[in-house]
Design a protein around this motif. Structure first.
Motif, short mmCIF file in Angstrom:
data_model
loop_
_atom_site.label_atom_id
_atom_site.label_comp_id
_atom_site.label_asym_id
_atom_site.label_seq_id
_atom_site.Cartn_x
_atom_site.Cartn_y
_atom_site.Cartn_z
N GLN A 257 0.84 -1.21 0.00
CA GLN A 257 0.00 0.00 0.00
C GLN A 257 0.87 1.26 0.00
O GLN A 257 0.65 2.21 0.74
CB GLN A 257 -0.95 0.00 1.21
CG GLN A 257 -1.97 -1.13 1.18
CD GLN A 257 -2.96 -0.97 0.04
OE1 GLN A 257 -3.85 -0.12 0.10
NE2 GLN A 257 -2.83 -1.78 -1.00
N LEU A 258 1.90 1.22 -0.84
CA LEU A 258 2.93 2.26 -0.86
C LEU A 258 2.79 3.11 -2.11
O LEU A 258 2.79 2.59 -3.23
CB LEU A 258 4.30 1.58 -0.82
CG LEU A 258 5.55 2.44 -0.84
CD1 LEU A 258 5.60 3.38 0.36
CD2 LEU A 258 6.80 1.55 -0.84
N VAL B 165 9.01 -0.98 1.12
CA VAL B 165 8.42 -1.15 2.47
C VAL B 165 7.80 0.17 2.89
O VAL B 165 8.42 1.23 2.74
CB VAL B 165 9.49 -1.58 3.49
CG1 VAL B 165 8.90 -1.68 4.90
CG2 VAL B 165 10.12 -2.92 3.09
N LEU B 166 6.58 0.11 3.39
CA LEU B 166 5.92 1.29 3.94
C LEU B 166 6.13 1.30 5.45
O LEU B 166 6.00 0.27 6.10
CB LEU B 166 4.41 1.25 3.63
CG LEU B 166 3.55 2.33 4.28
CD1 LEU B 166 3.84 3.70 3.71
CD2 LEU B 166 2.06 2.00 4.14
N VAL B 167 6.46 2.46 6.00
CA VAL B 167 6.49 2.64 7.46
C VAL B 167 5.39 3.63 7.81
O VAL B 167 5.32 4.72 7.22
CB VAL B 167 7.86 3.16 7.94
CG1 VAL B 167 7.81 3.50 9.43
CG2 VAL B 167 8.95 2.12 7.69
N CYS B 168 4.51 3.25 8.72
CA CYS B 168 3.36 4.12 9.03
C CYS B 168 2.96 4.03 10.50
O CYS B 168 3.30 3.08 11.20
CB CYS B 168 2.17 3.74 8.14
SG CYS B 168 1.64 2.02 8.31
N TYR B 169 2.24 5.06 10.95
CA TYR B 169 1.65 5.06 12.29
C TYR B 169 0.47 4.11 12.31
O TYR B 169 -0.34 4.08 11.38
CB TYR B 169 1.13 6.46 12.64
CG TYR B 169 2.16 7.42 13.15
CD1 TYR B 169 2.91 7.14 14.29
CD2 TYR B 169 2.37 8.64 12.50
CE1 TYR B 169 3.84 8.04 14.76
CE2 TYR B 169 3.30 9.55 12.97
CZ TYR B 169 4.04 9.24 14.11
OH TYR B 169 4.96 10.13 14.57
N THR B 170 0.34 3.35 13.40
CA THR B 170 -0.81 2.47 13.58
C THR B 170 -1.16 2.43 15.07
O THR B 170 -0.58 3.18 15.87
CB THR B 170 -0.50 1.04 13.09
OG1 THR B 170 0.76 0.62 13.64
CG2 THR B 170 -0.44 0.95 11.58
N ARG B 171 -2.07 1.55 15.43
CA ARG B 171 -2.43 1.32 16.83
C ARG B 171 -2.38 -0.17 17.12
O ARG B 171 -2.80 -0.98 16.30
CB ARG B 171 -3.85 1.83 17.11
CG ARG B 171 -4.00 3.33 17.03
CD ARG B 171 -3.67 3.99 18.34
NE ARG B 171 -3.65 5.45 18.23
CZ ARG B 171 -3.29 6.26 19.22
NH1 ARG B 171 -2.92 5.75 20.40
NH2 ARG B 171 -3.29 7.55 19.06
N ALA B 172 -1.86 -0.51 18.29
CA ALA B 172 -1.88 -1.90 18.72
C ALA B 172 -3.30 -2.29 19.11
O ALA B 172 -4.19 -1.44 19.21
CB ALA B 172 -0.92 -2.09 19.89
N GLU B 173 -3.53 -3.58 19.36
CA GLU B 173 -4.87 -4.04 19.74
C GLU B 173 -5.36 -3.39 21.02
O GLU B 173 -6.57 -3.21 21.21
CB GLU B 173 -4.87 -5.57 19.89
CG GLU B 173 -4.75 -6.30 18.55
CD GLU B 173 -4.83 -7.80 18.68
OE1 GLU B 173 -5.08 -8.28 19.81
OE2 GLU B 173 -4.65 -8.49 17.67
N GLU C 157 4.92 0.90 12.37
CA GLU C 157 5.21 -0.45 11.86
C GLU C 157 5.46 -0.45 10.36
O GLU C 157 5.20 0.53 9.66
CB GLU C 157 4.07 -1.40 12.21
CG GLU C 157 2.77 -1.09 11.52
CD GLU C 157 1.68 -2.07 11.94
OE1 GLU C 157 1.00 -2.60 11.04
OE2 GLU C 157 1.48 -2.29 13.16
N THR C 158 5.96 -1.58 9.89
CA THR C 158 6.25 -1.77 8.47
C THR C 158 5.09 -2.49 7.78
O THR C 158 4.33 -3.22 8.42
CB THR C 158 7.52 -2.61 8.26
OG1 THR C 158 7.30 -3.94 8.77
CG2 THR C 158 8.73 -1.99 8.94
N ARG C 159 5.00 -2.27 6.47
CA ARG C 159 4.15 -3.09 5.60
C ARG C 159 4.98 -3.41 4.37
O ARG C 159 5.53 -2.51 3.76
CB ARG C 159 2.89 -2.32 5.19
CG ARG C 159 1.92 -2.08 6.32
CD ARG C 159 0.69 -1.34 5.86
NE ARG C 159 -0.12 -0.94 7.00
CZ ARG C 159 -1.15 -0.11 6.92
NH1 ARG C 159 -1.49 0.42 5.75
NH2 ARG C 159 -1.85 0.21 7.99
N GLY C 160 5.07 -4.69 4.06
CA GLY C 160 5.83 -5.11 2.88
C GLY C 160 6.93 -6.12 3.16
O GLY C 160 7.38 -6.80 2.25
N LEU C 161 7.36 -6.24 4.43
CA LEU C 161 8.41 -7.21 4.74
C LEU C 161 7.93 -8.65 4.55
O LEU C 161 8.74 -9.54 4.27
CB LEU C 161 8.90 -7.02 6.19
CG LEU C 161 10.00 -6.00 6.42
CD1 LEU C 161 10.34 -5.90 7.90
CD2 LEU C 161 11.26 -6.36 5.63
#
Length: 255
Positions: free
Chosen positions: A138-139, A169-177, A184-188
């Motif tokens: 989603q980059l 790799v996308l690095v973005c702000y998120t929330r834990a459960e 966190e990363t997206r794409g690894l």
């Protein structure tokens, strides 16, 4: 597995002669193995670059929204200039750059990604090129930033310690459960690794971002593999612990 990125343009596709010249000037006279423009509105280039086969399929119509709603990605995209944002929003055509089958091993995936990056770099040099979309992470990236790292990739092609993680790799702000803030990363996962996550980081965004891109590069180049319950130290007196949470590897403490 397939490795694919999409180059978006805010104009009609350049003619086949212009594109063929661009590829042969960068990769050599025999790099274009075939061209198929038998279907209206689509031209397919079969390329071979240093033993890696790549398909570049150019479509003379706007990028389909069902393939990726680009407007939703602007909030995650920190590396897009205002004029690039306008151009991406007004995309008129696109090129799919695909490498099929080399991503079975980490080395093969890395080689496929580097080759796709190089082809995208050539396309971004053309008039009207706006940026690149990589759906598996989603980059969405602007032309200037991508060209910068594609140029570094050309320069460092023989350096086994280099990989342009910011382009894959996308690095973005998120929330834990539990609602806690995370980065966190997206794409690894496309390289066979768990996604990395910083849980409740206290440092500046830029520092967290830089660390995660570096850690991603170290894994992708085979220098490191992070595992559940491993420890890592980013400072002289701080220790962080890796804890697996589903498909993510969360880094807790010392960040």
């Amino acid at each position: 597995s397939n490795t694919m990125q999409t180059v978006l343009l805010d104009r009609t596709i350049p003619d086949r002669g212009e594109m063929e010249r661009a590829f042969t000037e960068r990769f050599g006279a025999d790099s274009v193995q075939g061209i198929d423009d038998s279907r209206e509105g689509a031209t397919h280039f079969m390329l071979q670059i240093q033993g890696v086969e790549v398909m570049c399929s150019c479509m003379d119509f706007p990028f389909p929204k069902e393939e990726g709603d680009l407007s939703l990605l602007f909030g995650f995209s920190r590396y897009i200039l205002e004029e690039e944002r306008t151009a991406l929003a007004n995309s008129q055509s696109f090129c799919l750059v695909t490498q099929i089958g080399a991503g079975v091993t980490l080395e093969g995936k890395r080689r496929a990604c580097l080759t796709v990056t190089r082809v995208c770099g050539v396309l971004l040099g053309m008039e009207g090129a706006a940026g690149v979309y990589y759906n598996m992470a989603q980059l969405l990236l602007g032309r200037r930033m991508y060209q910068h790292y594609a140029a570094i990739t050309e320069r460092e092609l023989e350096n086994p310690d280099h990989f342009p993680s910011m382009l894959w790799v996308l690095v973005c702000y998120t929330r834990a459960e539990d609602g806690a803030p995370t980065v966190e990363t997206r794409g690894l996962n496309q390289f066979g690794f768990l996604e990395l996550q910083f849980y409740k980081p206290r440092e500046e965004w830029s520092q967290s971002c830089e660390k995660l891109y570096l850690m991603s590069m170290l894994e992708i180049t085979g220098k490191e593999v992070y595992r559940n319950m491993d420890t890592i130290s980013f400072t002289q007196d701080g220790i962080s612990v890796f804890k697996q949470v589903g498909e993510k590897l969360s880094v807790i403490g010392g960040i």
